[in-house]
Write a protein that holds these residues in place. Structure first.
Motif, PDB file in Angstrom:
ATOM      1  N   GLU A   1      63.456  23.623  69.661  1.00  0.00           N
ATOM      2  CA  GLU A   1      62.230  24.376  69.868  1.00  0.00           C
ATOM      3  C   GLU A   1      61.488  24.554  68.555  1.00  0.00           C
ATOM      4  O   GLU A   1      60.282  24.394  68.483  1.00  0.00           O
ATOM      5  N   ASP A   2      62.275  24.884  67.533  1.00  0.00           N
ATOM      6  CA  ASP A   2      61.730  25.014  66.175  1.00  0.00           C
ATOM      7  C   ASP A   2      60.917  23.793  65.778  1.00  0.00           C
ATOM      8  O   ASP A   2      59.787  23.884  65.320  1.00  0.00           O
ATOM      9  N   LEU A   3      61.540  22.640  65.939  1.00  0.00           N
ATOM     10  CA  LEU A   3      60.924  21.396  65.504  1.00  0.00           C
ATOM     11  C   LEU A   3      59.645  21.123  66.291  1.00  0.00           C
ATOM     12  O   LEU A   3      58.628  20.729  65.744  1.00  0.00           O
ATOM     13  N   GLU A   4      59.717  21.366  67.587  1.00  0.00           N
ATOM     14  CA  GLU A   4      58.531  21.092  68.409  1.00  0.00           C
ATOM     15  C   GLU A   4      57.402  22.036  68.065  1.00  0.00           C
ATOM     16  O   GLU A   4      56.249  21.645  68.001  1.00  0.00           O
ATOM     17  N   LEU A   5      57.780  23.283  67.811  1.00  0.00           N
ATOM     18  CA  LEU A   5      56.770  24.274  67.437  1.00  0.00           C
ATOM     19  C   LEU A   5      56.046  23.856  66.181  1.00  0.00           C
ATOM     20  O   LEU A   5      54.831  23.972  66.063  1.00  0.00           O
ATOM     21  N   PHE A   6      56.813  23.386  65.219  1.00  0.00           N
ATOM     22  CA  PHE A   6      56.228  22.958  63.951  1.00  0.00           C
ATOM     23  C   PHE A   6      55.183  21.887  64.200  1.00  0.00           C
ATOM     24  O   PHE A   6      54.053  21.963  63.711  1.00  0.00           O
ATOM     25  N   GLN A   7      55.599  20.904  65.007  1.00  0.00           N
ATOM     26  CA  GLN A   7      54.687  19.803  65.310  1.00  0.00           C
ATOM     27  C   GLN A   7      53.404  20.332  65.952  1.00  0.00           C
ATOM     28  O   GLN A   7      52.294  19.957  65.572  1.00  0.00           O
ATOM     29  N   LYS A   8      53.586  21.242  66.881  1.00  0.00           N
ATOM     30  CA  LYS A   8      52.427  21.783  67.598  1.00  0.00           C
ATOM     31  C   LYS A   8      51.516  22.548  66.647  1.00  0.00           C
ATOM     32  O   LYS A   8      50.299  22.412  66.681  1.00  0.00           O
ATOM     33  N   HIS A   9      52.140  23.333  65.791  1.00  0.00           N
ATOM     34  CA  HIS A   9      51.331  24.130  64.878  1.00  0.00           C
ATOM     35  C   HIS A   9      50.504  23.270  63.955  1.00  0.00           C
ATOM     36  O   HIS A   9      49.338  23.550  63.671  1.00  0.00           O
ATOM     37  N   VAL A  10      51.130  22.206  63.457  1.00  0.00           N
ATOM     38  CA  VAL A  10      50.384  21.298  62.568  1.00  0.00           C
ATOM     39  C   VAL A  10      49.188  20.721  63.323  1.00  0.00           C
ATOM     40  O   VAL A  10      48.058  20.716  62.829  1.00  0.00           O
ATOM     41  N   ALA A  11      49.466  20.254  64.513  1.00  0.00           N
ATOM     42  CA  ALA A  11      48.382  19.675  65.305  1.00  0.00           C
ATOM     43  C   ALA A  11      47.278  20.697  65.537  1.00  0.00           C
ATOM     44  O   ALA A  11      46.092  20.409  65.374  1.00  0.00           O
ATOM     45  N   ASP A  12      47.670  21.915  65.888  1.00  0.00           N
ATOM     46  CA  ASP A  12      46.690  22.973  66.140  1.00  0.00           C
ATOM     47  C   ASP A  12      45.832  23.243  64.919  1.00  0.00           C
ATOM     48  O   ASP A  12      44.616  23.361  65.007  1.00  0.00           O
ATOM     49  N   ARG A  13      46.502  23.345  63.790  1.00  0.00           N
ATOM     50  CA  ARG A  13      45.759  23.701  62.577  1.00  0.00           C
ATOM     51  C   ARG A  13      44.729  22.639  62.234  1.00  0.00           C
ATOM     52  O   ARG A  13      43.596  22.940  61.873  1.00  0.00           O
ATOM     53  N   PHE A  14      45.144  21.388  62.328  1.00  0.00           N
ATOM     54  CA  PHE A  14      44.193  20.334  61.987  1.00  0.00           C
ATOM     55  C   PHE A  14      43.106  20.206  63.035  1.00  0.00           C
ATOM     56  O   PHE A  14      41.960  19.868  62.725  1.00  0.00           O
ATOM     57  N   SER A  15      43.484  20.491  64.252  1.00  0.00           N
ATOM     58  CA  SER A  15      42.483  20.489  65.307  1.00  0.00           C
ATOM     59  C   SER A  15      41.418  21.530  64.999  1.00  0.00           C
ATOM     60  O   SER A  15      40.217  21.299  65.162  1.00  0.00           O
ATOM     61  N   HIS A  16      41.867  22.664  64.523  1.00  0.00           N
ATOM     62  CA  HIS A  16      40.937  23.725  64.158  1.00  0.00           C
ATOM     63  C   HIS A  16      39.985  23.267  63.064  1.00  0.00           C
ATOM     64  O   HIS A  16      38.784  23.508  63.107  1.00  0.00           O
ATOM     65  N   ILE A  17      40.557  22.610  62.064  1.00  0.00           N
ATOM     66  CA  ILE A  17      39.708  22.127  60.970  1.00  0.00           C
ATOM     67  C   ILE A  17      38.679  21.145  61.508  1.00  0.00           C
ATOM     68  O   ILE A  17      37.489  21.208  61.185  1.00  0.00           O
ATOM     69  N   LEU A  18      39.146  20.223  62.347  1.00  0.00           N
ATOM     70  CA  LEU A  18      38.233  19.199  62.864  1.00  0.00           C
ATOM     71  C   LEU A  18      37.115  19.823  63.673  1.00  0.00           C
ATOM     72  O   LEU A  18      35.929  19.503  63.494  1.00  0.00           O
ATOM     73  N   SER A  19      37.483  20.764  64.516  1.00  0.00           N
ATOM     74  CA  SER A  19      36.469  21.324  65.392  1.00  0.00           C
ATOM     75  C   SER A  19      35.492  22.222  64.651  1.00  0.00           C
ATOM     76  O   SER A  19      34.354  22.388  65.058  1.00  0.00           O
ATOM     77  N   THR A  20      35.919  22.795  63.545  1.00  0.00           N
ATOM     78  CA  THR A  20      34.989  23.655  62.820  1.00  0.00           C
ATOM     79  C   THR A  20      34.240  22.912  61.725  1.00  0.00           C
ATOM     80  O   THR A  20      33.456  23.491  60.990  1.00  0.00           O
ATOM     81  N   THR A  21      34.492  21.628  61.616  1.00  0.00           N
ATOM     82  CA  THR A  21      33.759  20.870  60.610  1.00  0.00           C
ATOM     83  C   THR A  21      32.361  20.591  61.119  1.00  0.00           C
ATOM     84  O   THR A  21      32.172  19.990  62.157  1.00  0.00           O
ATOM     85  N   ALA A  22      31.385  21.041  60.338  1.00  0.00           N
ATOM     86  CA  ALA A  22      29.997  20.843  60.755  1.00  0.00           C
ATOM     87  C   ALA A  22      29.624  19.376  60.644  1.00  0.00           C
ATOM     88  O   ALA A  22      30.262  18.625  59.914  1.00  0.00           O
ATOM     89  N   GLY A  23      28.583  18.977  61.366  1.00  0.00           N
ATOM     90  CA  GLY A  23      28.084  17.593  61.444  1.00  0.00           C
ATOM     91  C   GLY A  23      28.459  16.640  60.340  1.00  0.00           C
ATOM     92  O   GLY A  23      29.548  16.634  59.813  1.00  0.00           O
ATOM     93  N   ASN A  24      27.515  15.824  59.958  1.00  0.00           N
ATOM     94  CA  ASN A  24      27.793  14.905  58.869  1.00  0.00           C
ATOM     95  C   ASN A  24      27.311  15.475  57.566  1.00  0.00           C
ATOM     96  O   ASN A  24      26.404  16.294  57.535  1.00  0.00           O
TER      97      ASN A  24
END
Lengths: 515, 415
Positions: free
Chosen positions: B33-56
């Motif tokens: 569970e630990d390992l999967e959580l880590f993976q998920k958290h990383v994905a979430d965090r980067f997803s957050h960065i991507l989605s909050t990145t303004a246009g070009n």
């Protein structure tokens, strides 16, 4: 428009003034050298002019005054940024040149970690020289220059110094960090401690000259680097425990001499304790760190454990600092190790000689170093002295006491008449026993001269009077022609032979009697 | 900065394994569970960065017509802007903290001596050391950017007058020319890494020539070049990244269930962060950067990161031919505005018509805004990079300690 032209001109003037002095680096350095020695010898003539008194950078007072005027003009005209830019860049380059002259080159952290120790050691020495120069002359000189040129603008002066200092110090610290990441091994300890001390000396050099923020940041960075080096040092020093534990001998040292491990450990302690102030600091910090970890065993509970395992050292040692405790732990381990090694000797006499030799060596080493003695304390020295004396007594008892019964005056007379055959036996037993002892023990070594002579004296004082009196009393009862057969040694001979003991050189047994 | 570090370090120390105390994990499922959580958290965090990145970035129309409020901008920072990087570095620090917990907490220590970890961990440590060199290069790159900021500031001060006279224009032009030349020269000389030593001398010797105003430009650039004495000669940022991404291979099959996966994830995150930094901040020798690091497409958790990477590579390719000082969004804008203002200065005639004056004022305002962002953001950014540096050093030491103990446990000391 006029202003712009004027300012552009001033900017150029400023730059060239800053650079001209720098353009002839050799003369700069010579002035620096000359002035330093000049200054040193002529302390009274301090009115030579502050900037020429051996500081780097060696601008003349005239030039500095000019630059000061330019700076003031530029700043009041609103051209502060240009002025500061010129100054920053120029000073940065000058600093770089100094670094180059000190042969400082930037090395990647990657490469530092790959270096062999001999190479790295050299780099560390070079780095130490660089940092010391920075603390001692470069930074103070820079500060003075800044203050002279921007005399009316202390904030600007500080900010400019801060930028320079920050860039340089972080560079220097990176090397220290890289060093702390190097593979740890015993011989590196002293160099690490040198690095630590050099870094500590850097702090005062920047403290008064930086902006508040910068000072805070740099002090933190230096402390972080020191911590890292400190932790490495602690780890290396504590590794001494493992070195001792893993030194397991299968065969004893010939002649009961001082064991190489004893020499190694004691010398290591002696050299380490030359850095005692630094080590105390480092170990205190380490102990604090350990105490803040709830899951780990505290240093103090470790102490209790250790005390119960080997009471005698801990009881007598005065100092209870974390470092002292570590030193005593090492001593304890050494003692235990030596005890185990002594059991490898089947001959109890030799065992005692071994213990005596090593105990004495340890004692002398401790007494010979102020710092180690400080750690162990006088009580410990006295106690250890007693222990060594005890070994001496034990040896004496093991070896020489068995020879004494044959020199007893009792049991030789039956009805007032001396029993010749018993007498002959006695003489024979004495000679044989003595020969055997001498043969066995002539290769034994006692390296400490004083101990050597103490041993000889004590043996002589036990054996000679008894023998002399025995010979004197009973020689006459032997048949005149056969005296030599039984009285193999005169007392003087015995004395000489005993005097030859513990040199490690088997003396010839050919000597018979003197007159 | 020190405060956060202390908190994080004490949290981690609380869970680190010391001496003989090894906490054995009883429940295997919890581990997974630990390992999967880590993976998920990383994905979430980067997803957050991507989605909050303004246009070009460098979209001139958006730059001049809309001026997003400061608050708005900090929530949706443009790609590769200072704020964006600060978020990225924060994310890195969070991932790293979680990774260390996963690695250290209640693991069977003998895992570290067997494959695949017996090779993966040393690789990770090696990669960390390389990252340190990049942190250093970036720190000094930021110094360079700060110098550029000061030059731009001069131009802003000069041109922010109600009536602009020739004197001010000259002043601004001088500063901006120095700025632009420095940006370009920096990159061109970078491309010639073999001649690095020589080009320093060459620029230096420009400075010796006496006289005209033209010379200022050369002297200044020569001077700037020597500021990046701070990295070793012959060192190449691009090559460093390349070296870091060597041996970076996603674990396959059975290996992907153990610790090998988090190690891979963390390594990828590290390389991505370093790669982005190098792309944005002027660093020594960056040719070919775009191809030196690629994340395999099929990894689920890496999709947001891949998205970001694609955008960055796109920008890189656009600028590669021209030679660019760095993709940092503020730098890109600065270069554009500076160039435009220099053009204006070249054709300046006093007095200025109202229309033209308004146009110039807007550009000056934009430049001022960039300077402001830099003023506020560069120092904290530098400090964050330093924090990353220290975190890497400390983590490396902790992992080594851990391995050390494992070594001790398996080889009993004879006494």
């Amino acid at each position: 428009m006029v202003l712009q032209r004027a300012m552009a001109f001033l900017e150029e003037e400023f730059r060239s003034l800053l650079e001209d002095c720098r353009n002839n680096p050799q003369s700069n350095y010579d002035i620096f050298l000359k002035n330093s020695s000049f200054n040193y010898k002529n302390q009274d003539q301090s009115d030579q002019g502050e900037t020429e008194s051996g500081d780097f950078p060696a601008y003349s007072l005239e030039v500095v005054t000019k630059m000061n005027k330019i700076a003031c003009a530029m700043i009041s005209a609103g051209y502060e940024t240009e002025c500061c830019q010129v100054y920053s860049v120029s000073r940065r380059i000058a600093f770089n040149e100094q670094m180059k002259r000190l042969e400082f080159e930037k090395i990647n952290m990657d490469d530092v970690l790959k270096m062999q120790w001999e190479t790295l050691e050299g780099e560390i020495s070079r780095w130490i020289k660089v940092v010391k120069t920075c603390s001692g002359s470069l930074f103070p000189g820079e500060k003075n220059l800044g203050e002279s040129i921007f005399s009316d603008h202390p904030l600007i002066c500080r900010s400019l110094f801060s930028n320079l200092a920050r860039a340089v110090v972080i560079q220097l610290l990176d090397f220290a960090e890289a060093v702390s990441m190097a593979k740890r091994s015993a011989e590196k300890l002293f160099k690490f401690l040198d690095v630590y001390e050099t870094l500590q000396d850097l702090i005062p050099a920047i403290n008064d000259s930086c902006s508040h923020e910068c000072e805070h940041q740099l002090t933190w960075e230096i402390a972080a680097a020191c911590d890292r080096i400190g932790e490495s040092a602690v780890s290396i020093f504590c590794d001494l425990e493992n070195s001792i534990k893993s030194d397991v001998a299968k065969s004893p040292v010939p002649g009961g001499a001082v064991h190489p491990l004893t020499r190694y450990v004691m010398n290591y302690l002696k050299y380490a304790c030359e850095y005692i102030n630094t080590l105390e600091k480092i170990f205190e910090k380490h102990a604090k760190l350990e105490r803040s970890l709830p899951m780990t065993s505290n240093l103090s509970s470790n102490d209790i454990e250790k005390e119960s395992e080997s009471p005698h050292n801990f009881e007598t040692v005065e100092s209870k600092t974390p470092f002292s405790i570590q030193v005593v732990t090492v001593m304890d381990l050494l003692d235990t190790n030596l005890e185990a090694k002594s059991k490898l000797y089947r001959d109890p006499s030799l065992r005692y000689i071994f213990l005596m030799n090593n105990g004495r060596y340890i004692l002398q080493k401790v007494k010979g170093s102020t710092e180690v003695r400080q750690v162990m304390g006088d009580t410990w020295c006295r106690r250890r002295s007693t222990v060594v004396r005890q070994f001496h007594k034990n040896y004496q008892r093991e070896t020489w006491t068995r020879i004494l019964p044959c020199l007893s005056h009792d049991g030789l007379q039956v009805n007032g008449k001396v029993n010749k055959s018993v007498l002959k036996d006695r003489f024979k037993i004495f000679s044989t026993t003595f020969d055997e002892i001498h043969r066995t023990q002539s290769t034994w070594v006692v390296s400490d001269e004083q101990l050597q002579s103490e041993l000889r004296v004590s043996i002589t004082s036990v054996v000679i009077p008894a023998y002399r009196s025995f010979v004197g009393r009973f020689k006459q009862y032997l048949d005149s022609g056969k005296v030599d057969k039984y009285v193999k040694y005169q007392p003087e001979d015995i004395e000489t032979l005993i005097e030859g003991l513990f040199d490690g050189n088997p003396t010839s047994m050919g000597r018979r009697r003197s007159s | 900065m020190p405060a956060t570090t202390d908190n994080q370090s004490s949290f981690l120390n609380r869970i680190s394994i010391r001496r003989n105390q090894v906490v054995a994990m009883e429940n295997h499922d919890l581990e997974l569970e630990d390992l999967e959580l880590f993976q998920k958290h990383v994905a979430d965090r980067f997803s957050h960065i991507l989605s909050t990145t303004a246009g070009n970035i460098t979209d001139p129309s958006s730059a001049t017509t809309e001026s997003p409020s400061a608050a708005q901008e900090s929530c949706t920072p443009p790609l590769l802007s200072i704020s964006w990087f600060r978020n990225l570095l924060d994310t890195y620090l969070c991932c790293e903290a979680e990774f260390k917990a996963v690695l250290v907490m209640g693991r069977d220590p003998t895992q570290f001596t067997k494959t695949p970890l017996d090779k993966l961990i040393p690789d990770l440590l090696d990669r960390s050391v390389k990252a340190l060199d990049i942190c250093n290069a970036v720190t000094h790159g930021v110094e360079l950017v700060r110098h550029w900021q000061k030059l731009a500031q001069i131009a802003v001060t000069a041109l922010q007058q109600t009536t602009i006279g020739e004197g001010q224009v000259r002043r601004a032009k001088k500063a901006l020319n120095t700025l632009l030349t420095s940006m370009v020269v920096d990159e061109k000389e970078n491309a010639n890494s073999n001649n690095h030593g020589k080009s320093t001398e060459r620029s230096w010797s420009f400075g010796r020539r006496g006289g005209s105003g033209n010379n200022n430009k050369d002297r200044a650039t020569g001077n700037f070049r020597s500021l990046s004495w701070s990295v070793a000669k012959q060192w190449s940022a691009a090559k460093q990244i390349q070296a870091m991404s060597a041996n970076l291979a996603a674990p396959r099959g059975g290996e992907s269930t153990g610790l090998a996966m988090p190690v891979y994830i963390m390594s990828t995150v590290l390389v991505f962060v370093m790669w982005s930094l190098v792309a944005a901040i002027p660093c020594q020798e960056r040719t070919g950067l775009a191809t030196h690091f690629v994340v395999p497409r099929q990894l689920g958790w890496a999709q947001p990161m891949i998205g970001l990477q694609e955008k960055i590579v796109e920008e890189w390719k656009k600028k590669e031919k021209k030679g660019t000082a760095g993709l940092l969004e503020e730098l890109q804008k600065m270069e554009k505005v500076a160039q435009s203002l220099v053009d204006f200065a070249d054709s300046f005639q006093f007095p200025l018509e109202e229309e033209k004056a308004a146009e110039v004022a807007m550009q000056v305002e934009e430049l001022a805004d960039i300077c402001r962002k830099m003023e506020e953001g560069l120092v904290p950014l530098q400090q964050q990079v330093r924090e990353v540096f220290h975190r890497i050093v400390r983590s490396r030491a902790e992992v080594l300690d851990l391995l050390d103990q494992v070594g001790k446990l398996s080889t009993p000391v004879p006494y």
